[in-house]
Scaffold this motif. Structure first.
Motif, mmCIF file in Angstrom:
data_model
loop_
_atom_site.group_PDB
_atom_site.id
_atom_site.type_symbol
_atom_site.label_atom_id
_atom_site.label_comp_id
_atom_site.label_asym_id
_atom_site.label_seq_id
_atom_site.Cartn_x
_atom_site.Cartn_y
_atom_site.Cartn_z
ATOM 1 N N ARG A 284 0.950 -1.266 -0.016
ATOM 2 C CA ARG A 284 0.010 -0.039 0.128
ATOM 3 C C ARG A 284 0.973 1.318 -0.081
ATOM 4 O O ARG A 284 0.506 2.391 -0.397
ATOM 5 C CB ARG A 284 -0.984 0.139 1.310
ATOM 6 C CG ARG A 284 -2.043 -1.092 0.913
ATOM 7 C CD ARG A 284 -3.066 -0.986 2.153
ATOM 8 N NE ARG A 284 -2.391 -1.556 3.329
ATOM 9 C CZ ARG A 284 -2.837 -1.427 4.415
ATOM 10 N NH1 ARG A 284 -3.761 -0.555 5.028
ATOM 11 N NH2 ARG A 284 -2.195 -1.944 5.643
ATOM 12 N N THR A 285 2.281 1.101 0.589
ATOM 13 C CA THR A 285 2.890 2.287 0.420
ATOM 14 C C THR A 285 4.210 1.594 -0.239
ATOM 15 O O THR A 285 4.775 0.772 0.039
ATOM 16 C CB THR A 285 3.152 2.536 1.820
ATOM 17 O OG1 THR A 285 2.176 2.635 2.763
ATOM 18 C CG2 THR A 285 4.000 3.989 2.125
ATOM 19 N N PRO A 286 4.920 2.885 -1.002
ATOM 20 C CA PRO A 286 6.346 2.190 -1.599
ATOM 21 C C PRO A 286 7.231 2.187 -0.656
ATOM 22 O O PRO A 286 7.493 2.649 0.423
ATOM 23 C CB PRO A 286 6.536 3.375 -2.316
ATOM 24 C CG PRO A 286 5.699 4.778 -1.981
ATOM 25 C CD PRO A 286 4.480 4.107 -1.501
ATOM 26 N N LYS A 287 8.156 1.114 -0.713
ATOM 27 C CA LYS A 287 9.087 0.695 -0.172
ATOM 28 C C LYS A 287 10.185 1.891 -0.046
ATOM 29 O O LYS A 287 10.438 2.495 -1.190
ATOM 30 C CB LYS A 287 9.882 -0.633 -0.420
ATOM 31 C CG LYS A 287 8.747 -1.793 0.225
ATOM 32 C CD LYS A 287 9.489 -3.059 -0.195
ATOM 33 C CE LYS A 287 8.623 -4.221 0.216
ATOM 34 N NZ LYS A 287 8.825 -5.526 0.131
ATOM 35 N N ARG A 288 11.094 2.158 0.924
ATOM 36 C CA ARG A 288 11.946 2.911 0.995
ATOM 37 C C ARG A 288 13.275 2.556 1.371
ATOM 38 O O ARG A 288 13.316 1.560 1.945
ATOM 39 C CB ARG A 288 11.734 4.254 1.755
ATOM 40 C CG ARG A 288 10.527 4.999 1.328
ATOM 41 C CD ARG A 288 10.330 5.888 2.422
ATOM 42 N NE ARG A 288 9.203 5.364 3.297
ATOM 43 C CZ ARG A 288 8.944 5.745 4.750
ATOM 44 N NH1 ARG A 288 9.241 7.031 5.029
ATOM 45 N NH2 ARG A 288 8.276 5.154 5.512
ATOM 46 N N SER A 289 14.401 2.990 0.638
ATOM 47 C CA SER A 289 15.919 2.370 0.927
ATOM 48 C C SER A 289 16.558 2.936 2.144
ATOM 49 O O SER A 289 15.632 4.038 2.363
ATOM 50 C CB SER A 289 16.472 2.261 -0.209
ATOM 51 O OG SER A 289 16.855 3.981 -0.527
ATOM 52 N N LEU A 290 17.392 2.701 2.357
ATOM 53 C CA LEU A 290 18.229 3.273 3.589
ATOM 54 C C LEU A 290 18.781 4.561 2.972
ATOM 55 O O LEU A 290 18.902 5.378 3.874
ATOM 56 C CB LEU A 290 19.341 2.277 4.039
ATOM 57 C CG LEU A 290 20.204 2.606 5.226
ATOM 58 C CD1 LEU A 290 19.168 2.926 6.384
ATOM 59 C CD2 LEU A 290 20.939 1.665 5.527
ATOM 60 N N SER A 291 19.278 4.577 1.981
ATOM 61 C CA SER A 291 19.803 5.822 1.289
ATOM 62 C C SER A 291 18.698 6.891 1.255
ATOM 63 O O SER A 291 18.967 7.937 1.579
ATOM 64 C CB SER A 291 20.574 5.455 -0.139
ATOM 65 O OG SER A 291 19.584 5.379 -1.004
ATOM 66 N N GLU A 292 17.674 6.685 1.119
ATOM 67 C CA GLU A 292 16.428 7.710 1.251
ATOM 68 C C GLU A 292 16.305 8.212 2.472
ATOM 69 O O GLU A 292 16.051 9.246 2.533
ATOM 70 C CB GLU A 292 15.280 6.980 0.481
ATOM 71 C CG GLU A 292 15.038 6.840 -1.030
ATOM 72 C CD GLU A 292 13.869 6.110 -1.446
ATOM 73 O OE1 GLU A 292 13.208 6.669 -2.346
ATOM 74 O OE2 GLU A 292 13.516 4.910 -0.880
ATOM 75 N N LEU A 293 16.355 7.302 3.440
ATOM 76 C CA LEU A 293 16.253 7.374 4.855
ATOM 77 C C LEU A 293 17.169 8.564 5.043
ATOM 78 O O LEU A 293 16.901 9.756 5.834
ATOM 79 C CB LEU A 293 16.441 6.295 5.694
ATOM 80 C CG LEU A 293 16.183 6.695 7.266
ATOM 81 C CD1 LEU A 293 15.052 7.450 7.816
ATOM 82 C CD2 LEU A 293 16.695 5.590 7.823
#
Length: 70
Positions: A48-57
């Protein structure tokens, strides 16, 4: 107790920093924050929500810290 003046100054700065952290208030409790994080993880796993990577964090953290300074 302190061998030189630099150690004393460092100790005073450390105490000031610790005092500043204590005075800050949290927008929610720690348990509420953990529950919210779990809900976000579940939402990502279900698609339901796009996954985020560690670099995006890390990018978000940098952006938030810059916004906070302004």
């Amino acid at each position: 107790m302190f061998e030189n003046r630099d150690e004393l100054i460092f100790e005073e700065k450390e105490v000031q920093i610790m005092g500043m952290t204590i005075e800050q208030t949290r927008p929610c409790t720690i348990s509420e924050s953990i529950i919210q994080s779990c809900k976000e993880m579940k939402s990502m796993r279900e698609g339901r929500t796009p996954k985020r990577s560690l670099s995006e964090l890390f990018e978000n953290i940098e952006r938030w810290s810059k916004e906070e300074k302004e």
